[in-house]
Motif scaffolding. Structure first.
Motif, PDB file in Angstrom:
ATOM      1  N   GLY A 161       0.655  -1.280  -0.085  1.00 43.60           N
ATOM      2  CA  GLY A 161      -0.087  -0.194  -0.177  1.00 43.60           C
ATOM      3  C   GLY A 161       0.971   1.305   0.007  1.00 43.60           C
ATOM      4  O   GLY A 161       0.343   2.220  -0.655  1.00 43.60           O
ATOM      5  N   LEU A 162       1.733   1.448   0.975  1.00 41.76           N
ATOM      6  CA  LEU A 162       2.816   2.819   0.811  1.00 41.76           C
ATOM      7  C   LEU A 162       3.329   3.085  -0.447  1.00 41.76           C
ATOM      8  O   LEU A 162       2.760   4.266  -0.951  1.00 41.76           O
ATOM      9  CB  LEU A 162       3.507   2.377   1.951  1.00 41.76           C
ATOM     10  N   PRO A 163       3.889   2.158  -1.276  1.00 41.82           N
ATOM     11  CA  PRO A 163       4.200   2.696  -2.741  1.00 41.82           C
ATOM     12  C   PRO A 163       3.261   2.648  -3.618  1.00 41.82           C
ATOM     13  O   PRO A 163       3.207   3.560  -4.413  1.00 41.82           O
ATOM     14  CB  PRO A 163       5.359   1.591  -2.977  1.00 41.82           C
ATOM     15  N   LEU A 164       2.231   1.735  -3.544  1.00 37.84           N
ATOM     16  CA  LEU A 164       1.045   1.699  -4.512  1.00 37.84           C
ATOM     17  C   LEU A 164       0.074   3.087  -4.432  1.00 37.84           C
ATOM     18  O   LEU A 164      -0.211   3.679  -5.444  1.00 37.84           O
ATOM     19  CB  LEU A 164       0.192   0.443  -4.218  1.00 37.84           C
ATOM     20  N   GLY A 165       0.043   3.658  -3.198  1.00 30.92           N
ATOM     21  CA  GLY A 165      -0.911   4.597  -3.182  1.00 30.92           C
ATOM     22  C   GLY A 165      -0.285   6.172  -3.776  1.00 30.92           C
ATOM     23  O   GLY A 165      -0.791   6.553  -4.459  1.00 30.92           O
ATOM     24  N   SER A 248      17.073   6.718  -3.520  1.00 33.86           N
ATOM     25  CA  SER A 248      16.801   5.175  -3.874  1.00 33.86           C
ATOM     26  C   SER A 248      17.149   4.225  -3.097  1.00 33.86           C
ATOM     27  O   SER A 248      16.700   3.273  -2.666  1.00 33.86           O
ATOM     28  CB  SER A 248      17.115   5.104  -5.391  1.00 33.86           C
ATOM     29  N   LEU A 249      18.264   4.469  -2.585  1.00 35.02           N
ATOM     30  CA  LEU A 249      19.025   3.522  -1.685  1.00 35.02           C
ATOM     31  C   LEU A 249      18.327   3.499  -0.108  1.00 35.02           C
ATOM     32  O   LEU A 249      17.932   2.528   0.252  1.00 35.02           O
ATOM     33  CB  LEU A 249      20.238   3.879  -1.305  1.00 35.02           C
ATOM     34  N   VAL A 250      17.743   4.489   0.366  1.00 34.59           N
ATOM     35  CA  VAL A 250      16.849   4.706   1.327  1.00 34.59           C
ATOM     36  C   VAL A 250      15.487   4.010   1.255  1.00 34.59           C
ATOM     37  O   VAL A 250      15.055   3.252   1.910  1.00 34.59           O
ATOM     38  CB  VAL A 250      16.515   6.230   1.837  1.00 34.59           C
ATOM     39  N   ALA A 251      14.984   4.094   0.070  1.00 35.80           N
ATOM     40  CA  ALA A 251      13.756   3.355  -0.584  1.00 35.80           C
ATOM     41  C   ALA A 251      13.972   1.935  -0.221  1.00 35.80           C
ATOM     42  O   ALA A 251      13.030   1.032   0.222  1.00 35.80           O
ATOM     43  CB  ALA A 251      13.213   3.960  -1.926  1.00 35.80           C
ATOM     44  N   ALA A 252      14.946   1.452  -1.077  1.00 33.66           N
ATOM     45  CA  ALA A 252      15.294   0.095  -0.842  1.00 33.66           C
ATOM     46  C   ALA A 252      15.365  -0.317   0.348  1.00 33.66           C
ATOM     47  O   ALA A 252      15.048  -1.732   0.901  1.00 33.66           O
ATOM     48  CB  ALA A 252      16.536   0.094  -1.669  1.00 33.66           C
ATOM     49  N   ALA A 253      16.082   0.493   1.225  1.00 35.88           N
ATOM     50  CA  ALA A 253      16.398   0.029   2.761  1.00 35.88           C
ATOM     51  C   ALA A 253      14.902  -0.201   3.562  1.00 35.88           C
ATOM     52  O   ALA A 253      14.736  -1.232   4.201  1.00 35.88           O
ATOM     53  CB  ALA A 253      17.133   0.855   3.422  1.00 35.88           C
ATOM     54  N   LEU A 254      14.313   0.647   3.208  1.00 35.66           N
ATOM     55  CA  LEU A 254      12.901   0.689   4.016  1.00 35.66           C
ATOM     56  C   LEU A 254      11.942  -0.492   3.542  1.00 35.66           C
ATOM     57  O   LEU A 254      11.173  -0.972   4.232  1.00 35.66           O
ATOM     58  CB  LEU A 254      12.239   2.162   3.838  1.00 35.66           C
ATOM     59  N   LEU A 255      12.374  -0.612   2.242  1.00 33.86           N
ATOM     60  CA  LEU A 255      11.403  -1.970   1.712  1.00 33.86           C
ATOM     61  C   LEU A 255      12.017  -3.255   2.403  1.00 33.86           C
ATOM     62  O   LEU A 255      11.166  -4.068   2.595  1.00 33.86           O
ATOM     63  CB  LEU A 255      11.515  -1.930   0.178  1.00 33.86           C
ATOM     64  N   LEU A 256      13.151  -3.503   2.479  1.00 36.94           N
ATOM     65  CA  LEU A 256      13.825  -4.539   3.021  1.00 36.94           C
ATOM     66  C   LEU A 256      13.244  -4.735   4.448  1.00 36.94           C
ATOM     67  O   LEU A 256      13.076  -5.735   4.825  1.00 36.94           O
ATOM     68  CB  LEU A 256      15.193  -4.486   3.067  1.00 36.94           C
ATOM     69  N   ILE A 304      23.021   1.317   5.622  1.00 36.43           N
ATOM     70  CA  ILE A 304      21.732   1.614   5.474  1.00 36.43           C
ATOM     71  C   ILE A 304      21.034   0.471   5.052  1.00 36.43           C
ATOM     72  O   ILE A 304      19.756   0.148   5.514  1.00 36.43           O
ATOM     73  CB  ILE A 304      21.757   2.450   4.131  1.00 36.43           C
ATOM     74  N   LEU A 305      21.540  -0.478   4.401  1.00 32.18           N
ATOM     75  CA  LEU A 305      20.753  -1.737   3.731  1.00 32.18           C
ATOM     76  C   LEU A 305      20.852  -2.697   4.818  1.00 32.18           C
ATOM     77  O   LEU A 305      19.736  -3.282   5.461  1.00 32.18           O
ATOM     78  CB  LEU A 305      21.476  -2.262   2.371  1.00 32.18           C
ATOM     79  N   ALA A 306      22.020  -3.169   5.391  1.00 28.34           N
ATOM     80  CA  ALA A 306      22.351  -4.370   6.293  1.00 28.34           C
ATOM     81  C   ALA A 306      21.578  -3.754   7.508  1.00 28.34           C
ATOM     82  O   ALA A 306      20.647  -4.743   8.253  1.00 28.34           O
ATOM     83  CB  ALA A 306      23.720  -4.512   6.606  1.00 28.34           C
ATOM     84  N   GLY A 307      21.783  -2.544   7.901  1.00 32.17           N
ATOM     85  CA  GLY A 307      21.037  -2.095   9.324  1.00 32.17           C
ATOM     86  C   GLY A 307      19.624  -2.251   9.240  1.00 32.17           C
ATOM     87  O   GLY A 307      18.992  -2.693  10.355  1.00 32.17           O
ATOM     88  N   SER A 308      18.891  -1.708   8.383  1.00 32.66           N
ATOM     89  CA  SER A 308      17.565  -1.669   8.123  1.00 32.66           C
ATOM     90  C   SER A 308      17.049  -2.990   8.286  1.00 32.66           C
ATOM     91  O   SER A 308      16.045  -3.325   8.661  1.00 32.66           O
ATOM     92  CB  SER A 308      17.194  -0.756   6.853  1.00 32.66           C
ATOM     93  N   THR A 309      17.685  -3.968   7.370  1.00 32.18           N
ATOM     94  CA  THR A 309      17.220  -5.240   7.422  1.00 32.18           C
ATOM     95  C   THR A 309      17.476  -6.022   8.710  1.00 32.18           C
ATOM     96  O   THR A 309      16.546  -6.739   9.127  1.00 32.18           O
ATOM     97  CB  THR A 309      18.067  -6.293   6.320  1.00 32.18           C
ATOM     98  N   CYS A 310      18.602  -5.631   9.100  1.00 26.65           N
ATOM     99  CA  CYS A 310      18.667  -6.349  10.629  1.00 26.65           C
ATOM    100  C   CYS A 310      17.765  -5.782  11.485  1.00 26.65           C
ATOM    101  O   CYS A 310      17.126  -6.467  12.317  1.00 26.65           O
ATOM    102  CB  CYS A 310      20.009  -5.974  11.148  1.00 26.65           C
ATOM    103  N   PHE A 311      17.169  -4.582  11.493  1.00 27.56           N
ATOM    104  CA  PHE A 311      16.289  -3.985  12.483  1.00 27.56           C
ATOM    105  C   PHE A 311      14.861  -4.617  12.212  1.00 27.56           C
ATOM    106  O   PHE A 311      14.233  -4.717  13.318  1.00 27.56           O
ATOM    107  CB  PHE A 311      16.543  -2.419  12.337  1.00 27.56           C
ATOM    108  N   GLY A 312      14.690  -4.621  10.930  1.00 29.78           N
ATOM    109  CA  GLY A 312      13.349  -5.204  10.546  1.00 29.78           C
ATOM    110  C   GLY A 312      13.254  -6.568  11.123  1.00 29.78           C
ATOM    111  O   GLY A 312      12.203  -6.738  11.597  1.00 29.78           O
ATOM    112  N   ILE A 313      14.413  -7.454  11.087  1.00 26.57           N
ATOM    113  CA  ILE A 313      14.099  -8.678  11.596  1.00 26.57           C
ATOM    114  C   ILE A 313      13.911  -8.581  13.261  1.00 26.57           C
ATOM    115  O   ILE A 313      12.927  -9.113  13.724  1.00 26.57           O
ATOM    116  CB  ILE A 313      15.218  -9.688  11.115  1.00 26.57           C
TER     117      ILE A 313
END
Length: 389
Positions: A161-165, A248-256, A304-313
């Protein structure tokens, strides 16, 4: 007639059934209402900004919905005890969906803020009522897994929903999107058919803050609030802390992060039923703290990428483990209270984190502020390791 050498048949072990028709209906309703919410989460601020309300108006719309949700969550257990699941969840679907149609009339700031307040009330009713119903519908031996499946049903609408909206505003326009968001929520009324009309236990505990410490609910509530505090900070300030050419890197991180959280929530539930949620909570918090701490090394792409993924887990696992732990410590009369407490920790931590971080970063800079955020999550490991007396 049996002979002496015959071995008597041993009955097959019974397995508690997780997926029932009622549970499926609940998940369908949760998915639709979640899609309705996330389709407009980023779109309403855009709608205000496009019509001259500026950044202040856009921020006020998010705050109005959040604080409305926090206020209403305090009274949902009382509504459930009085009216039951069907009526209360139906009210939540209407309050979340129908006001979206009002946005077709005007983009004036007072009207939009009123809509956000009403939708926040609907959101509060749905999240508290749905979580309590998950605990009521599923067997205790598989409660962690059930809450994990529920977490996926909640998390997938966020990913979609977030990107689709935002994308659909360029394709079909604001008006059609408002109608779509209303339909997604109101369609859930059909799924309510067959769900329990009344709560099974007549004597419901309706005071959200009553007996919190005595029943072992204080620790998981505060621990989860520490993690949601960091979640609100990462989603709100990560785009601001990184240069425009790396968005674009931030968007990828938040998606992960958005994908990792519901998957971890489900896996944590499966293992919590076998090992116990208390044994897994501290490792989940360590992962979340490590992920939040990695943002100290911005603008490193790995951080950015590894940290966001680790935090998401860690965040997703903590969602399930704290909620399962709280339900395991109470009887059915307090299911509504547990759901309300947990959601208060979620929304309150999210909002408080964003507000506090904004004040701190102005004087210290992003690196120090992110380090303090990681320290708060790391401190939550201490009470999570202490056994309950």
């Amino acid at each position: 007639m049996t002979t002496a050498c015959e071995i008597p048949a041993v009955p097959a072990p019974t397995v508690d059934r997780l997926v029932s028709s009622q549970f499926v209906r609940l998940l369908v309703m949760v998915f639709g209402s979640g899609l309705s919410m996330y389709l407009l989460t980023s779109v309403v601020p855009l709608y205000l900004a496009a019509n001259g309300s500026g950044g202040a108006g856009a921020g006020a719309s998010t705050a109005a919905m959040m604080f409305s949700a926090v206020a209403v969550e305090l009274v949902v257990p009382r509504l459930l005890a009085r009216w039951g699941y069907q009526v209360v969840l139906g009210l939540g679907l209407v309050l979340l969906g129908a006001p979206s149609l009002v946005l077709l009339a005007s983009a004036s700031l007072p009207l939009v803020l009123t809509v956000c307040v009403v939708r926040g009330a609907g959101l509060a009713i749905l999240v508290v009522g749905a979580v309590a119903l998950v605990a009521d519908l599923t067997p205790p031996a598989r409660r962690g897994e059930a809450l994990g499946v529920y977490g996926v049903a909640v998390g997938v609408p966020a990913v979609i929903g977030l990107p689709l909206g935002v994308y659909l505003t360029q394709v079909i326009g604001f008006g059609a999107l408002f109608v779509l968001a209303a339909v997604a929520s109101l369609a859930g009324l059909v799924a309510l058919i067959g769900l329990p009309g009344r709560i099974a236990v007549a004597d419901q505990h309706v005071k959200v803050l009553g007996g919190v410490r005595r029943h072992g609910l204080l620790m998981p509530t505060l621990v989860f609030a520490a993690v949601t505090l960091a979640a609100g900070i990462s989603v709100t300030f990560l785009p601001l802390a990184v240069a425009e050419d790396k968005q674009s890197l931030v968007a990828a991180a938040l998606l992960l992060q958005a994908i990792a959280a519901p998957l971890a929530r489900w896996l944590a539930g499966r293992y919590a039923d076998r090992l116990g949620p208390a044994r897994l909570l501290a490792p989940a918090l360590v992962l979340a703290a490590a992920g939040a701490g990695s943002l100290v090394f911005l603008p490193s792409p790995v951080a950015i990428l590894a940290g966001s993924t680790c935090f998401g887990i860690g965040f997703g696992a903590a969602q399930n483990l704290t909620l399962t732990l709280m339900y395991n410590r109470v009887d059915r009369s307090r299911y509504g209270q547990v759901s309300a407490l947990w959601n208060l920790a979620y929304d309150g931590g999210w909002g408080l984190g964003a507000l506090a971080f904004g004040a701190i970063v102005a004087g210290t800079g992003y690196s120090t502020a992110f380090a303090l955020t990681a320290a708060v999550v790391a401190l939550a490991v201490v009470p999570a390791l202490r056994p309950r007396r």
